[in-house]
Design an enzyme around this catalytic site. Sequence first.
Site, PDB file in Angstrom:
ATOM      1  N   SER A 144      49.145  38.540  38.338  1.00 55.32           N
ATOM      2  CA  SER A 144      47.699  38.368  38.249  1.00 55.32           C
ATOM      3  C   SER A 144      47.175  37.148  38.994  1.00 55.32           C
ATOM      4  CB  SER A 144      47.277  38.285  36.782  1.00 55.32           C
ATOM      5  OG  SER A 144      47.950  37.227  36.129  1.00 55.32           O
ATOM      6  N   HIS A 181      47.198  44.886  36.683  1.00 58.70           N
ATOM      7  CA  HIS A 181      46.527  44.803  37.990  1.00 58.70           C
ATOM      8  C   HIS A 181      46.926  45.901  38.959  1.00 58.70           C
ATOM      9  CE1 HIS A 181      44.386  41.036  37.320  1.00 58.70           C
ATOM     10  NE2 HIS A 181      45.400  40.753  36.521  1.00 58.70           N
ATOM     11  N   LYS A 190      40.616  46.526  34.332  1.00 53.22           N
ATOM     12  CA  LYS A 190      40.569  45.998  35.700  1.00 53.22           C
ATOM     13  C   LYS A 190      40.099  47.111  36.645  1.00 53.22           C
ATOM     14  CE  LYS A 190      42.788  42.194  34.045  1.00 53.22           C
ATOM     15  NZ  LYS A 190      43.880  41.698  33.224  1.00 53.22           N
TER      16      LYS A 190
HETATM   17  C1  LIG Z   1      44.061  40.856  32.132  1.00 56.00           C
HETATM   18  C2  LIG Z   1      45.493  40.951  31.793  1.00 56.00           C
HETATM   19  C3  LIG Z   1      45.916  41.258  30.505  1.00 56.00           C
HETATM   20  C4  LIG Z   1      44.957  41.340  29.357  1.00 56.00           C
HETATM   21  O1  LIG Z   1      44.236  42.501  29.405  1.00 56.00           O
HETATM   22  P1  LIG Z   1      42.812  42.577  28.662  1.00 56.00           P
HETATM   23  O2  LIG Z   1      42.546  44.019  28.584  1.00 56.00           O
HETATM   24  O3  LIG Z   1      41.864  41.847  29.534  1.00 56.00           O
HETATM   25  O4  LIG Z   1      42.997  41.932  27.333  1.00 56.00           O
HETATM   26  C5  LIG Z   1      47.254  41.440  30.291  1.00 56.00           C
HETATM   27  N1  LIG Z   1      48.152  41.293  31.289  1.00 56.00           N
HETATM   28  C6  LIG Z   1      47.791  40.963  32.546  1.00 56.00           C
HETATM   29  C7  LIG Z   1      48.831  40.820  33.598  1.00 56.00           C
HETATM   30  C8  LIG Z   1      46.451  40.765  32.834  1.00 56.00           C
HETATM   31  O5  LIG Z   1      46.077  40.391  34.049  1.00 56.00           O
END
Ligand SMILES: *Cc1c(COP(=O)(O)O)cnc(C)c1O
Length: 386
Positions: free
Chosen positions: A175, A203, A234
Amino acid sequence: MFEQHLRKLDDQHLLRRLRTIASATGPTVMLDNRRVILLSSNNYLGLATHPAVVEAAVAATRQYGAGSGASRLVCGSLPPHEELETALAQFKGTEASLTFAAGYLANISVIPTLIDKGGLILADRLCHASLIDGCRLSGATFRVYRHRDMNHLEQLLVRRSSARPTLIVTDGLFSMDGDIAPLTDIAFLAERYEAAVFVDDAHGTGILGRTGRGTLEHCDVESRIPYHMGTLSKALGSAGAYLAGSTAFIAYLMNTCRAFTYTTAPPPASAAAATAAIRVIEQEPERRARLWHNRERLAQGLTRLGFRLTASESPILPILVGNPDRAVILAQALLTHGVYAPAIRPPTVPPATSRIRLTITADHNAEHIDDALAALEKAGRALNMI
Ligand SMILES: *Cc1c(COP(=O)(O)O)cnc(C)c1O
């Protein structure tokens, strides 16, 4: 005590503040009464505002209400959640899937159902915070291997006593760095040393792989890694998360995950929006093509300007700055020139690697990118970074 803590953070240039954007998320947003180019959202395909996705959320709200009422095990499971789980399993090519209200919740509750006190977790050093929290909550011994370093991972696997249950934990697409986990090698080591693998594809989902199924498709390991998680928040433009795997695995999770049982089901709107987003991903591959085209334009521009970048292979294009104060100053200069991309600082990233994490989306056009590069050039020159 609170004030003291905040002052200390401020002195270290680590204090965070919320900024209000007075518009829908998109390639540009309204910030302080000004339209600026947004280069920090994970809405990679622009689906958060796609008409079909928005319409699905509205229709589900009209039909099923704004809230879900309780946990799905308590007051019944609504059709939008079931349709989403069917769509996800089909999209991912697994027997089944289970959805959660957030990726953070999924990670902190699923990992402790996979391993416990007697076990060993080996995690990439740059794993997402929610994975680290999940690993800690499991009570298993927790060791990190150097980022994407398969020799280090193998050393740790060799060193453990062979009977010990072991779980390898990694992001699929990292990320904060934008590079990709070597899942082919990880699958090989997992098979060789009899370890399980937990991949967080928050991602990668929707953007990587020939059909957008994610990092497992990109690395051609879908048949070798039997389950994984990803988010709906995302590229899918909605909210929530999923686990995809076998029917037995999903039934096991439904019976053991505390963040499934003890939390209210997500709103019908977010489930319906995510289902619609999967359809768009399947029906509009040109969005993915546009995303990667934009990614190339921005990456080439950044390289030409001479910024220090990570080894990114994705639409996440971080500019490495180093000290948090310098990163904050660069972010401020960028905003002055019309680009919104805040500084990412510890503890989100390791010390001395503060950065501006740029992300590009399918909805940006060439003019947005060239204007952003012009802003980056001005800000970078003024601060002697390029
Ligand atoms: C954003 C993210 C999460 C958390 O997900 P949410 O749905 O925003 O709580 C978990 N793992 C990674 C790698 C992320 O980038």
